[in-house]
Design a protein around this motif. Structure first.
Motif, PDB file in Angstrom:
ATOM      1  N   LYS A 106       0.839  -1.210   0.000  1.00 55.18           N
ATOM      2  CA  LYS A 106       0.000   0.000   0.000  1.00 55.18           C
ATOM      3  C   LYS A 106       0.870   1.255   0.000  1.00 55.18           C
ATOM      4  O   LYS A 106       0.622   2.206  -0.749  1.00 55.18           O
ATOM      5  CB  LYS A 106      -0.921  -0.009   1.222  1.00 55.18           C
ATOM      6  N   VAL A 107       1.905   1.259   0.832  1.00 58.26           N
ATOM      7  CA  VAL A 107       2.819   2.408   0.893  1.00 58.26           C
ATOM      8  C   VAL A 107       3.489   2.608  -0.461  1.00 58.26           C
ATOM      9  O   VAL A 107       3.614   3.730  -0.961  1.00 58.26           O
ATOM     10  CB  VAL A 107       3.871   2.208   2.013  1.00 58.26           C
ATOM     11  N   PHE A 108       3.916   1.510  -1.100  1.00 52.15           N
ATOM     12  CA  PHE A 108       4.568   1.591  -2.407  1.00 52.15           C
ATOM     13  C   PHE A 108       3.610   2.186  -3.439  1.00 52.15           C
ATOM     14  O   PHE A 108       3.980   3.088  -4.204  1.00 52.15           O
ATOM     15  CB  PHE A 108       5.034   0.197  -2.842  1.00 52.15           C
ATOM     16  N   GLU A 109       2.380   1.686  -3.466  1.00 50.26           N
ATOM     17  CA  GLU A 109       1.394   2.207  -4.419  1.00 50.26           C
ATOM     18  C   GLU A 109       1.134   3.694  -4.189  1.00 50.26           C
ATOM     19  O   GLU A 109       1.049   4.465  -5.146  1.00 50.26           O
ATOM     20  CB  GLU A 109       0.087   1.421  -4.307  1.00 50.26           C
ATOM     21  N   GLU A 110       1.020   4.110  -2.935  1.00 47.41           N
ATOM     22  CA  GLU A 110       0.790   5.525  -2.630  1.00 47.41           C
ATOM     23  C   GLU A 110       1.959   6.387  -3.087  1.00 47.41           C
ATOM     24  O   GLU A 110       1.777   7.466  -3.655  1.00 47.41           O
ATOM     25  CB  GLU A 110       0.543   5.714  -1.132  1.00 47.41           C
ATOM     26  N   ARG A 111       3.171   5.914  -2.874  1.00 48.81           N
ATOM     27  CA  ARG A 111       4.347   6.695  -3.276  1.00 48.81           C
ATOM     28  C   ARG A 111       4.455   6.784  -4.795  1.00 48.81           C
ATOM     29  O   ARG A 111       4.803   7.837  -5.330  1.00 48.81           O
ATOM     30  CB  ARG A 111       5.607   6.096  -2.677  1.00 48.81           C
ATOM     31  N   ALA A 115       4.341  10.213  -6.934  1.00 46.70           N
ATOM     32  CA  ALA A 115       5.391  10.550  -7.902  1.00 46.70           C
ATOM     33  C   ALA A 115       4.778  10.821  -9.268  1.00 46.70           C
ATOM     34  O   ALA A 115       5.182  11.774  -9.966  1.00 46.70           O
ATOM     35  CB  ALA A 115       6.409   9.421  -7.985  1.00 46.70           C
ATOM     36  N   LEU A 116       3.809  10.033  -9.679  1.00 43.78           N
ATOM     37  CA  LEU A 116       3.149  10.257 -10.968  1.00 43.78           C
ATOM     38  C   LEU A 116       2.397  11.589 -10.978  1.00 43.78           C
ATOM     39  O   LEU A 116       2.402  12.301 -11.991  1.00 43.78           O
ATOM     40  CB  LEU A 116       2.194   9.097 -11.290  1.00 43.78           C
ATOM     41  N   ARG A 117       1.764  11.948  -9.865  1.00 42.52           N
ATOM     42  CA  ARG A 117       1.072  13.244  -9.778  1.00 42.52           C
ATOM     43  C   ARG A 117       2.059  14.399  -9.866  1.00 42.52           C
ATOM     44  O   ARG A 117       1.796  15.392 -10.529  1.00 42.52           O
ATOM     45  CB  ARG A 117       0.276  13.336  -8.469  1.00 42.52           C
ATOM     46  N   ARG A 118       3.223  14.254  -9.210  1.00 43.53           N
ATOM     47  CA  ARG A 118       4.242  15.308  -9.279  1.00 43.53           C
ATOM     48  C   ARG A 118       4.753  15.474 -10.709  1.00 43.53           C
ATOM     49  O   ARG A 118       5.078  16.568 -11.129  1.00 43.53           O
ATOM     50  CB  ARG A 118       5.413  14.975  -8.356  1.00 43.53           C
ATOM     51  N   LEU A 119       4.849  14.366 -11.437  1.00 42.85           N
ATOM     52  CA  LEU A 119       5.305  14.416 -12.828  1.00 42.85           C
ATOM     53  C   LEU A 119       4.171  14.799 -13.780  1.00 42.85           C
ATOM     54  O   LEU A 119       4.366  14.852 -14.988  1.00 42.85           O
ATOM     55  CB  LEU A 119       5.882  13.050 -13.234  1.00 42.85           C
ATOM     56  N   GLU A 120       2.994  15.023 -13.208  1.00 38.27           N
ATOM     57  CA  GLU A 120       1.791  15.398 -13.952  1.00 38.27           C
ATOM     58  C   GLU A 120       1.385  14.342 -14.964  1.00 38.27           C
ATOM     59  O   GLU A 120       0.910  14.649 -16.053  1.00 38.27           O
ATOM     60  CB  GLU A 120       1.965  16.774 -14.617  1.00 38.27           C
ATOM     61  N   ASP A 126      -8.475  10.502 -15.168  1.00 41.89           N
ATOM     62  CA  ASP A 126      -8.245  11.664 -16.034  1.00 41.89           C
ATOM     63  C   ASP A 126      -8.330  11.257 -17.500  1.00 41.89           C
ATOM     64  O   ASP A 126      -8.953  11.951 -18.323  1.00 41.89           O
ATOM     65  CB  ASP A 126      -6.877  12.293 -15.762  1.00 41.89           C
ATOM     66  N   LEU A 127      -7.717  10.139 -17.862  1.00 39.76           N
ATOM     67  CA  LEU A 127      -7.744   9.659 -19.239  1.00 39.76           C
ATOM     68  C   LEU A 127      -9.169   9.294 -19.655  1.00 39.76           C
ATOM     69  O   LEU A 127      -9.586   9.574 -20.784  1.00 39.76           O
ATOM     70  CB  LEU A 127      -6.817   8.463 -19.419  1.00 39.76           C
ATOM     71  N   GLY A 128      -9.913   8.675 -18.773  1.00 40.42           N
ATOM     72  CA  GLY A 128     -11.300   8.318 -19.062  1.00 40.42           C
ATOM     73  C   GLY A 128     -12.146   9.555 -19.321  1.00 40.42           C
ATOM     74  O   GLY A 128     -12.939   9.604 -20.271  1.00 40.42           O
ATOM     75  N   ALA A 129     -11.978  10.578 -18.484  1.00 40.79           N
ATOM     76  CA  ALA A 129     -12.733  11.822 -18.667  1.00 40.79           C
ATOM     77  C   ALA A 129     -12.350  12.491 -19.977  1.00 40.79           C
ATOM     78  O   ALA A 129     -13.203  13.016 -20.710  1.00 40.79           O
ATOM     79  CB  ALA A 129     -12.484  12.742 -17.480  1.00 40.79           C
ATOM     80  N   LEU A 130     -11.058  12.468 -20.309  1.00 37.57           N
ATOM     81  CA  LEU A 130     -10.585  13.069 -21.556  1.00 37.57           C
ATOM     82  C   LEU A 130     -11.160  12.333 -22.759  1.00 37.57           C
ATOM     83  O   LEU A 130     -11.603  12.967 -23.731  1.00 37.57           O
ATOM     84  CB  LEU A 130      -9.056  13.041 -21.580  1.00 37.57           C
ATOM     85  N   LYS A 166       1.337  11.688 -24.014  1.00 37.08           N
ATOM     86  CA  LYS A 166       2.073  12.490 -23.040  1.00 37.08           C
ATOM     87  C   LYS A 166       1.085  13.297 -22.232  1.00 37.08           C
ATOM     88  O   LYS A 166      -0.001  13.629 -22.709  1.00 37.08           O
ATOM     89  CB  LYS A 166       3.037  13.431 -23.751  1.00 37.08           C
ATOM     90  N   ALA A 167       1.486  13.681 -21.073  1.00 40.96           N
ATOM     91  CA  ALA A 167       0.618  14.476 -20.215  1.00 40.96           C
ATOM     92  C   ALA A 167       0.406  15.835 -20.856  1.00 40.96           C
ATOM     93  O   ALA A 167       1.348  16.432 -21.381  1.00 40.96           O
ATOM     94  CB  ALA A 167       1.237  14.629 -18.838  1.00 40.96           C
ATOM     95  N   PRO A 168      -0.813  16.313 -20.809  1.00 48.95           N
ATOM     96  CA  PRO A 168      -1.051  17.638 -21.403  1.00 48.95           C
ATOM     97  C   PRO A 168      -0.340  18.705 -20.581  1.00 48.95           C
ATOM     98  O   PRO A 168      -0.164  18.582 -19.376  1.00 48.95           O
ATOM     99  CB  PRO A 168      -2.567  17.783 -21.334  1.00 48.95           C
ATOM    100  N   ALA A 169       0.068  19.732 -21.279  1.00 44.17           N
ATOM    101  CA  ALA A 169       0.740  20.842 -20.603  1.00 44.17           C
ATOM    102  C   ALA A 169      -0.259  21.538 -19.705  1.00 44.17           C
ATOM    103  O   ALA A 169      -1.479  21.440 -19.894  1.00 44.17           O
ATOM    104  CB  ALA A 169       1.313  21.804 -21.635  1.00 44.17           C
ATOM    105  N   LYS A 170       0.236  22.278 -18.752  1.00 42.68           N
ATOM    106  CA  LYS A 170      -0.659  22.987 -17.844  1.00 42.68           C
ATOM    107  C   LYS A 170      -1.469  24.000 -18.624  1.00 42.68           C
ATOM    108  O   LYS A 170      -0.963  24.662 -19.531  1.00 42.68           O
ATOM    109  CB  LYS A 170       0.147  23.699 -16.757  1.00 42.68           C
ATOM    110  N   ARG A 171      -2.708  24.088 -18.294  1.00 43.04           N
ATOM    111  CA  ARG A 171      -3.606  25.016 -18.981  1.00 43.04           C
ATOM    112  C   ARG A 171      -3.335  26.435 -18.519  1.00 43.04           C
ATOM    113  O   ARG A 171      -3.120  26.690 -17.348  1.00 43.04           O
ATOM    114  CB  ARG A 171      -5.051  24.643 -18.689  1.00 43.04           C
ATOM    115  N   THR A 172      -3.427  27.285 -19.437  1.00 48.34           N
ATOM    116  CA  THR A 172      -3.271  28.716 -19.083  1.00 48.34           C
ATOM    117  C   THR A 172      -4.639  29.251 -18.721  1.00 48.34           C
ATOM    118  O   THR A 172      -5.668  28.605 -18.932  1.00 48.34           O
ATOM    119  CB  THR A 172      -2.695  29.532 -20.275  1.00 48.34           C
TER     120      THR A 172
END
Length: 178
Positions: A106-111, A115-120, A126-130, A166-172
């Motif tokens: 569980k700790v590994f999955e959370e980390r 890390a994936l969220r930090r890398l955006e 998110d992919l499903g909604a897109l 690839k992850a979309p760039a941050k929206r302006t």
């Protein structure tokens, strides 16, 4: 008188000799009787040991068997108790190890998720909604263009058939206002 002296001297010496000889004979007789009694006591002890030795041996064998059976029963019950204690301890250790492994997973999955969220990197949701939004936009374009709309696919199938993007760039601020 000289003869008297000689005979007086000789008489006491012979009576002393007789006295000593009588004492020696008594001592010899007593010693012989004592030795005879010791010998008879030894022979009697040997006879008794021979007669009672068999009984004593059989009694000792019976006591030994009884003691051995009692010891085996006691040892057997102790072995069972020790085996139960070991099995219980192993079961507890196995349970703790499983719990620890689950927590570690569980700790590994959370980390990894952090890390994936930090890398955006977008999540599955998110992919499903897109994909839903792209399908909605395609449907609107087809309506405007007059083409028939394709059948809707499930999100899981869409995600598995399409290559990862690839992850979309941050929206302006301008893009998010639309």
């Amino acid at each position: 008188m000289a003869t008297l002296k000689k005979s007086a001297r000789k008489k006491p010496a012979s009576s002393q000799n007789d006295n000593l000889q009588a004492q020696a004979e008594r001592l010899s007789k007593n010693l012989g009787e004592s030795a005879q009694q010791v010998w008879l006591a030894g022979v009697g002890a040997f006879g008794r040991a021979q007669a009672e030795g068999t009984k004593l041996f059989e009694t000792l064998v019976k006591e030994g068997l009884s003691l051995e059976q009692t010891t085996r029963k006691l040892a057997g019950s102790r072995v069972d108790a020790v085996r139960d204690a070991v099995e219980t301890t192993v079961g507890q250790a196995r349970g703790r190890a499983s719990d620890t492994w689950d927590r570690l997973e569980k700790v590994f999955e959370e980390r990894v998720q952090r890390a994936l969220r930090r890398l955006e990197v977008p999540s599955r949701e998110d992919l499903g909604a897109l994909l839903d939004r792209v399908d909605a936009l395609n449907n609107e374009l087809r309506k405007l263009g007059g083409a028939a709309a394709p059948k809707k696919r499930s999100v899981a199938k869409k995600a598995s058939k399409r290559p990862a993007k690839k992850a979309p760039a941050k929206r302006t601020a301008k893009k998010s206002a639309r």
